[in-house]
Enzyme design. Structure first.
Site, mmCIF file in Angstrom:
data_model
loop_
_atom_site.group_PDB
_atom_site.id
_atom_site.type_symbol
_atom_site.label_atom_id
_atom_site.label_comp_id
_atom_site.label_asym_id
_atom_site.label_seq_id
_atom_site.Cartn_x
_atom_site.Cartn_y
_atom_site.Cartn_z
ATOM 1 N N SER A 1 0.836 -1.203 0.000
ATOM 2 C CA SER A 1 0.000 0.000 0.000
ATOM 3 C C SER A 1 0.866 1.247 0.000
ATOM 4 O O SER A 1 2.067 1.184 0.258
ATOM 5 C CB SER A 1 -0.904 0.020 1.235
ATOM 6 N N SER B 1 -3.766 -3.707 -2.835
ATOM 7 C CA SER B 1 -3.073 -2.510 -2.366
ATOM 8 C C SER B 1 -4.067 -1.501 -1.802
ATOM 9 O O SER B 1 -5.164 -1.336 -2.317
ATOM 10 C CB SER B 1 -2.277 -1.864 -3.512
ATOM 11 N N GLU C 1 -4.314 2.246 -1.476
ATOM 12 C CA GLU C 1 -3.698 3.478 -1.960
ATOM 13 C C GLU C 1 -4.671 4.632 -1.767
ATOM 14 O O GLU C 1 -5.662 4.758 -2.486
ATOM 15 C CB GLU C 1 -3.287 3.309 -3.425
#
Length: 344
Positions: A226, A264, A266
């Site tokens: 991340s 991830s 983000e």
């Protein structure tokens, strides 16, 4: 960064950090002992009472595999009323509770004569290097990070970035800034990232695909990490313009080789220090200046370059770290020390 790396053509601020934006402060508390490799990083838009003098803010989720708190209210109201705290995934609850206590001490009216407070805590998973199940981050660590907030701060394997990995190497806290001129006045845009993503074979530094060569000596890992990106500026922007700005962080991430993987988290949070929004506002109508939209492309370009540089800076500033179960992440600076000075 101590190198001749060039990411774009914008001039940089004096420190090339997010704290080049006037009033912004950053502090860390780092925990580093054997399998415990973690910490807390605090980002303060200004040094005053954020609950009573909020700042305009926006959030953009690029990929939502994350456990951040406070983003729903920021999205709805367009304001930020606490410091932004960064930590590891499983410590979000403890850090959030301590941030609430910190705000209650400053503001005895919260929950009595006015509403509650919206703590903003953002995270990445540092479990490869850190004993994340041990829940080692304490309230005292939060207080020390907040107390350490200043215009000068370390980058790399510090604070919340202590146990983070980036492109299978050592990641962490990175920052950069850009100067822009509008209407004869110089403004600043700054970025700070908590980098914890990427597969080494994908790594690009200033347009150069260095990852494939470095990956030849390391086993490949899937990109499950991340990145948290914080954008700060003193350019007067509306919350709509800030959200548009936040979206451009993905350009900077992609330039380093990130492809925004399935697992991830983000998340981008942006704020401007140009507006102070009183919690107890007596006026019926408030006028705020905003940047003319014809100039917004310059902001977009600056944000993309600052995020790109902040990611690489987080890696170049980080030393090699060995943590939980003997897991080790190497420093990018150590791997490229002979090549970096020659790159323009």
């Amino acid at each position: 960064m101590g190198t001749t790396l060039s990411f774009d053509h914008f001039p940089k601020g004096p420190k090339n950090q997010i704290t080049d934006v006037p009033g912004v402060l950053v502090g860390h508390k780092t925990l580093s002992s054997g399998p415990v490799q973690t910490g807390v990083t605090a980002v303060l838009p200004h040094g005053g009472n954020l609950f009573r003098e909020k700042v305009t803010a926006a959030v953009h989720v690029i990929n939502g595999f994350g456990k951040s708190t406070g983003s729903i209210q920021v999205e709805e109201l367009g304001t930020l009323e606490t410091p932004i705290l960064l930590t590891n995934t499983l410590s979000v609850g403890d850090v959030s509770s301590e941030l609430v206590k910190y705000m209650l001490e400053q503001n005895p009216e919260i929950g009595v004569d006015t509403g509650t407070v919206n703590p903003v805590v953002m995270e990445c998973n540092d479990g490869y290097l850190n004993d994340i199940r041990g829940l080692h981050v304490t309230g005292q660590d939060v207080r020390e990070a907040l107390a350490a907030a200043s215009p000068s701060f370390a980058e790399g394997a510090v604070g919340a970035g202590r146990g983070m990995s980036c492109y299978q190497l050592k990641g962490g806290i990175g920052s950069a800034s850009r100067l822009l001129e509008f209407g004869g006045r110089t403004y600043c845009l700054g970025a700070l990232v908590l980098s914890n993503f990427g597969s080494l074979a994908d790594l690009i530094v200033c347009g150069r695909p260095v990852g494939p060569r470095l990956a030849a000596d390391l086993a490949m890992e899937e990109d499950l990490g991340s990145i948290i990106s914080i954008l700060a500026t003193d350019v007067p922007l509306s919350e709509r313009q800030l959200k548009r700005l936040c979206r451009r962080a993905s350009v900077g991430i992609a330039r380093t080789g990130g492809h925004i993987g399935n697992g991830s988290g983000e998340v981008v949070l942006g704020f401007t220090t140009a507006h102070r929004i009183r919690h107890q506002e007596e006026r019926d109508v408030i006028d705020f200046p905003v940047l003319a939209e014809k100039n917004i492309n310059l902001m977009f370009r600056a944000a993309a370059g600052a995020v790109e540089e902040a990611i690489i800076s987080s890696m170049l500033h980080a030393e090699t770290v060995t943590g939980r179960a003997g897991h080790r992440r190497l420093s990018l600076a150590g791997l490229l020390k002979e090549e970096l000075p020659a790159w323009e």
